[in-house]
Structure formats: C-alpha cells, structure tokens
Design an enzyme around this catalytic site. Structure first.
Site, mmCIF file in Angstrom:
data_model
loop_
_atom_site.group_PDB
_atom_site.id
_atom_site.type_symbol
_atom_site.label_atom_id
_atom_site.label_comp_id
_atom_site.label_asym_id
_atom_site.label_seq_id
_atom_site.Cartn_x
_atom_site.Cartn_y
_atom_site.Cartn_z
ATOM 1 C CB CYS A 298 -0.906 -0.004 1.210
ATOM 2 S SG CYS A 298 -1.923 -1.476 1.383
ATOM 3 N NE ARG B 11 6.231 2.822 -5.627
ATOM 4 C CZ ARG B 11 6.453 3.842 -6.444
ATOM 5 N NH1 ARG B 11 5.517 4.257 -7.270
ATOM 6 N NH2 ARG B 11 7.623 4.463 -6.451
ATOM 7 C CD1 TRP C 211 -1.612 -6.125 -2.062
ATOM 8 C CD2 TRP C 211 -1.559 -5.227 -4.092
ATOM 9 N NE1 TRP C 211 -1.321 -7.129 -2.944
ATOM 10 C CE2 TRP C 211 -1.275 -6.617 -4.198
ATOM 11 C CE3 TRP C 211 -1.574 -4.468 -5.249
ATOM 12 C CZ2 TRP C 211 -1.012 -7.233 -5.417
ATOM 13 C CZ3 TRP C 211 -1.306 -5.085 -6.457
ATOM 14 C CH2 TRP C 211 -1.040 -6.443 -6.533
ATOM 15 C CG ASN D 228 1.438 1.831 3.551
ATOM 16 O OD1 ASN D 228 0.300 2.025 3.141
ATOM 17 N ND2 ASN D 228 2.504 2.373 2.993
ATOM 18 N N GLY D 229 0.698 -1.815 6.105
ATOM 19 C CA GLY D 229 1.136 -2.875 7.002
ATOM 20 C C GLY D 229 -0.032 -3.648 7.581
ATOM 21 C CD GLU E 219 11.982 -19.910 -8.556
ATOM 22 O OE1 GLU E 219 11.870 -18.668 -8.607
ATOM 23 O OE2 GLU E 219 11.265 -20.678 -9.252
ATOM 24 C CE LYS F 272 12.554 -16.019 -9.961
ATOM 25 N NZ LYS F 272 11.749 -16.906 -10.800
ATOM 26 C CD GLU G 209 11.650 -16.406 -14.744
ATOM 27 O OE1 GLU G 209 10.427 -16.559 -14.846
ATOM 28 O OE2 GLU G 209 12.212 -16.099 -13.673
ATOM 29 C CG HIS H 130 21.080 -42.286 -14.321
ATOM 30 N ND1 HIS H 130 21.456 -43.607 -14.489
ATOM 31 C CD2 HIS H 130 20.936 -42.114 -12.980
ATOM 32 C CE1 HIS H 130 21.528 -44.202 -13.305
ATOM 33 N NE2 HIS H 130 21.223 -43.319 -12.373
ATOM 34 C CE LYS I 44 5.388 -10.221 -11.063
ATOM 35 N NZ LYS I 44 6.670 -10.798 -10.653
#
Length: 605
Positions: A2, A27, A74, A100-101, A478, A482, A485, A501, A600
């Site tokens: 937020c 954002r 948000w 915020n939070g 992962e 990354k 990407e 193998h 995204k």
C-alpha cells in the site's frame, strides 16, 4: 505494498495528494482515497474502489484545504471495496487515518472497542486505529497516538489527522517505510521517497518506533517514549526513476531486498503466543482429507513442489503436484476427499484458473495461495491464504515466491496441528524457526558481494547446471529458472543422483555447476555427487549451512547459509540464487526487470 502520501503547507492539498497517488498507482492498487481538512467544511473524505479516475471524478465539485492525507490500497484484510478503502475515520468523523502494514491484534482491539460503544463500518484491521485515537483523545493528538500505538502489535506506517487539531499531521513508523520531505513552508509525507522529489531533495527518513509531528512551522520527531529525537536530514541525489526503485538500480534487486519484510508480513497475525498456527482464513473442514493435489505454473509450481515435501513430512497426507497447464488433460483422480491447493501470484493465471474449475467440477475442496485479494482465484476458491508480498514490478518473481513457500509452510503446520501428526513441542520449535527467517534472510543478503563475484564469472558461459537432492533439487529448479529468465543463459536443474544418467556427458572443463546441500540426512550422498562432477572438470559452487566442514575441501567456492531446520531451508537457499540471476543478467547487459518474451501474469492457456 500500500502507499501513503500526505501534505501540509500553503498550497491546495488535493493536487499534491492526487499526484502522489498517481505515482503510487504504478506499484499496483485496488482502491484509493484522500482526507482533507477543508477550509469551509471541516474533515472531508472521499475514497473509491478501482482506478484513480473514479476517485478524481468524485472530487470534481472542488475542495479547499491545505492539509491532507492519501492512500492507495492493496487489500489484505477485507475485499477491495469503497468501505474498505483508506482513509478510515472514527465514530465522530473527527479523526482520519491511512495505514500501510498489518495490525496483528486488530480483532482483540476491535472486540474491546465494540464493548466500549464504538461502531465499525469496514472489514479492515486499519479501522481500529481512528477509534483508538478517538477513545484516548483528551486534547492532545500526539498523546492519543502514543496511547494507541502502545496497544497495537504489528508492522506498519501510519498517518493521523484530526479536525480537533487542524494544523498538524502525526505519523508513525514501525517496520514499514515512511519519509518526510522538507520544503519551503511545506512538508510532504510519503511511504516512498520518490513521491517527495518533485518538491524537495531534503528528507527525514523515520526510523523504527519514531513518531513525527508535522506542522507548517516544521517537523518534530519523537521516539516511542515521546522524547524528542535529533534527526539528520538526508540529501537525496537520486533521479526520479531511481527513486521509484527506492534507490536500487532495478526493481528485481529492490524486491529481493524486500523479502525480510515480506516474510514478516506473511507471518504476521498467524502465530499465536503459545507457538501454534492460526489460520482463520482456512474455513474448511480438514477432517477426511485423503489427498492433497497442488496445481500451479512456473515459479509457483516450484513453491508447490516444496510444499509437497513439507506437507507429507508434517501432515502425513499424500500430495501430488501438477503443472496447471497439464492438470485437466490427465483426467486427475480428485473428489470430495481431495484438497486442491492452487498457487498463483496474480490470482489470474489462465491455466491455474482452468485447473481450479476442473477440480471444482469433480467435487474437490479448493484452497488458494495467492498475493492478490479480489483476484479470480481468490474469489473462486473455498478458502485463501494471502501471501501479502505486495506488488512485484519485476517480471522475475522473488518476494512472491518466498511468501508462497511460507504460505505452504503455514498450511502444513496448520494441518499437522489439526490432525495431531506432530508433537506440540516439535510444532513450537518449527514455529520459532519460522520467526527467525526474516533476520536470517538479511544475513544471506549481506553476502551479495560474494554472489556478484560468482556472477561475473558465470556471465562468460552459455550453459550452467544446478544440482541438489530432495528439497534442494526443487530449489535448484527455481534457481535455474531465474537464471534463464533474466540472463538468457541456458541453465538446467537436475536431481544430483540422476545427473549421472546422461546429462553428465555435457560437463566440460570449467563449466559452472551450482550445488545445493542443505539437507543433513542426504549430505554424504550429495558430497559424493559433487566429487563426481568435479572429476569431470566442473567448477562447483556450493550452498551449505554454516558449521558444515567438509564442503570447503570439495567445492571450488562455498557460500554458508544460516543454520535452520532443514524443512525451512528452501527460503534461505533461494536468495543467493536470486542474486546470482540478477547479477549475471546485469553482467550480460540484459533487461533485468523486463526479460524478452515474458509477462508478469500469463493470461492465456
């Protein structure tokens, strides 16, 4: 996450606030609002779900006021809606707050305030704040704010204003960023320094626990004991685009470094004082679940693979993990006794939504792990664990991924509690270890210079391998994703025991191999696998827990991770791999935040 903006000065407040909200909007947000002390009408407030244009239209009749606060939301507590948007007010309409939070003990505070006669309008945790200030106000806003925050638990940034004291704003920081721009007889409050740069380069950055009183005559900063603090002015030399990134060169690096706070957010309010897990949002009868089926795509799929290991270990329920794009094509065996867990950062991933609907047709119970309140996945699931990572601007997911991991951890502990499959003492120990994760990620981030050196060497290659066993293999997947990407360097991840193998034929002298070795029960086997690839000429970089003695004699380079229960090690071991991908991309001259051909949120099947 937020966003907060505020202004006090000689100019009209609304244009300044709306410019701040516009800058914050990039954002991500689901609603917005402002509160202004109008020269003629007292405290005036307007807020709206949806785009800023809707809010702007509601301000068309003209406002006149030189002090105000604004907010982009948000959603975390309560769906996106006008009534849940900020600012929030008290019963009298004399106090307004933006926040915020997360207020962890908001339900306890709300229950108490209701008994005291306060009436609530929203579903949010924030609304307890103006009611608390109203309750404690006795002619001094600063003192009332001090009484309020003494009773509030959580991580937050808050701005208060009151019709009783129309010449001041009071702002508080605990964990969530907050800055004050120092202008000419004008002061600008912001959760992001970039918002104040159009007006001034002189800034106070509030430290944890500090309270600021902002008037047209200046700013006074107090500590949590309401003692004056001598603040140093920060002279900001960043350009505007850099400031949007909080001084970081790229959003990806900013978001990697935001992970400690994101972890605090996802854990906040979900751990009880007795060391057990509280998941009020999981309003499902977990009895009778015979199987769990996890469906996800990309990075979220890797989070699902980690969740499988942890769920089976703790909750002792069989778990399948499917790529969402493949789920419906194999006629999966799911029914009313199956819990289907769908994982999606955006909550709008097309393949994941189709899989969710297919599971629904078959009678399964649906639980979502997602970042976005009000998203399609969140609306269509029976229950939701929100990850609270906040908006992620970089295409390559980092903080959303680690909060998905913790979402899976919380679900695993919750089911283990409900099913009685793990002793209480073990649950408590695991929960304590979870609470240490934010600080331990900070420790890993401090090793960024070492990772940057590795990346500069790696950037000269066109191929790399990642190896690991068990959950380390999942993290290797992962890490390889990354790297592909962001840097366009070909990377493959292999289970270390399977590497011999076939794929070991691709090893040539000097080729980079990143080896993860955090699982103690298979450490010796992993050491032997590393020796084998070294014998073929590979250059091995290893990630191991601190205190491990043998690896320094085996690998070419070693990074030591803070010691933690192996079940939670995936959060720590992925951070250097994120940094490795970032710095390799930088060294190869790639577009770090917007890699080619990627988006995204994948909205097509």
């Amino acid at each position: 996450m937020c966003g907060i903006t505020g202004y006090i000065g000689r100019e009209q407040a609304v244009p300044v606030l709306m410019r701040g909200l516009t800058d914050l909007a990039v954002r991500g947000y689901d609603s917005a609002g402002i509160a202004v002390l109008d020269d003629n009408a007292g405290l005036r407030l307007e807020k709206s779900e949806g785009k800023l244009e809707r809010l702007q239209a509601r301000l068309a009749d003209g406002w006149s006021g030189r002090i105000g606060i604004g907010h982009t939301r948000w959603a975390t507590h309560g769906r996106p809606a006008d009534v849940n948007a900020h600012p929030h007010t008290d019963c009298s309409g004399k106090f307004a707050v933006v926040h915020n939070g997360i207020i962890e003990n908001h339900q306890t505070l709300r229950n108490w305030l209701v008994k005291e006669g306060h009436q609530f309008l929203s579903e949010t945790d924030t609304e307890v704040l103006p009611h608390l200030v109203e309750h404690f106000y006795q002619g001094n806003l600063l003192a009332a704010v001090g009484e309020t925050i003494a009773r509030v638990e959580g991580f937050y940034a808050v701005a208060f204003m009151s019709a009783h004291e129309p010449d001041r704003l009071v702002a508080v920081r605990r964990g969530s960023p907050l800055a004050i721009g120092l202008g000419q007889n004008a002061y600008y409050l912001a959760s992001d320094i970039s918002l104040v740069l159009p007006y001034t380069r002189k800034v106070y950055v509030l430290d944890d626990g500090e309270i600021a009183v902002i008037t047209r005559d200046g700013v006074q900063v107090y500590n949590r004991d309401l003692q004056l603090v001598d603040k140093e002015i920060l002279q900001v030399d960043w350009e505007g685009e850099t400031a949007e990134k909080g001084g970081f060169e790229h959003f990806m690096l900013k978001e990697i470094c935001e992970q400690p706070q994101a972890l605090k957010n996802v854990l906040s309010g979900r751990i009880l004082p007795d060391g057990t897990i509280k998941l009020d949002e999981v309003k499902l009868d977990v009895r009778g679940i015979r199987k769990i089926s996890i469906v996800a795509c990309g990075t979220a799929y890797h989070a699902g693979l980690v969740a499988k290991h942890v769920l089976e270990t703790l909750a002792r329920i069989p778990v399948e993990v499917d790529l969402a794009s493949e789920f419906r094509y194999r006629n999966p065996l799911v029914d009313k006794d199956t819990l289907v867990v769908v994982i999606s950062q955006s909550g709008e991933t097309a393949d994941t939504l189709v899989a969710l609907r297919e599971a629904r047709k078959k009678g399964a119970r649906i639980l979502a792990i997602t970042n976005v309140v009000g998203s399609s996945v969140a609306r269509e699931a029976d229950a939701v664990i929100f990850t609270r990572a906040g908006p992620e601007m970089a295409i390559a997911s980092t903080k959303a991924y680690v909060t998905q991991l913790v979402g899976g951890y919380l679900l695993s502990l919750y089911l283990a509690q409900a099913r009685g499959t793990v002793p209480v003492e073990r649950i408590n120990a695991l929960v304590r270890a979870l609470q240490h994760l934010p600080a331990q990620v900070e420790t890993v981030l401090a090793q960024a210079p070492l990772v940057k050196q590795w990346a500069e060497r790696l950037a000269g290659w066109e191929d790399a391998f990642f190896i690991g066993r068990g959950m380390d293999y999942v993290v290797a997947l992962e890490g390889a994703l990354k790297l592909k990407e962001t840097s366009y360097l070909h990377a493959e991840a292999h289970a270390a025991g399977e590497f011999k193998h076939g794929s070991v034929a691709l090893v040539k002298p000097g080729i980079p191999v990143i080896a993860l070795c955090t699982q103690e029960h298979i450490r010796e086997k992993m050491v032997n696998n590393i020796k084998a690839v070294k014998a073929c000429g590979a250059y091995v970089t290893a990630l191991v827990p601190e205190g491990e003695r043998e690896m320094a004699a085996v690998a070419d380079e070693v990074l030591y991770l803070p010691a933690i229960d192996p079940l939670w090690a995936a959060v720590l071991s992925v951070v250097p791999l994120q940094l490795l991908a970032y710095y390799t991309s930088l060294a190869r001259g790639c577009n770090v935040d917007q890699p080619r051909n990627l988006t995204k949120s994948v909205m097509v099947e």
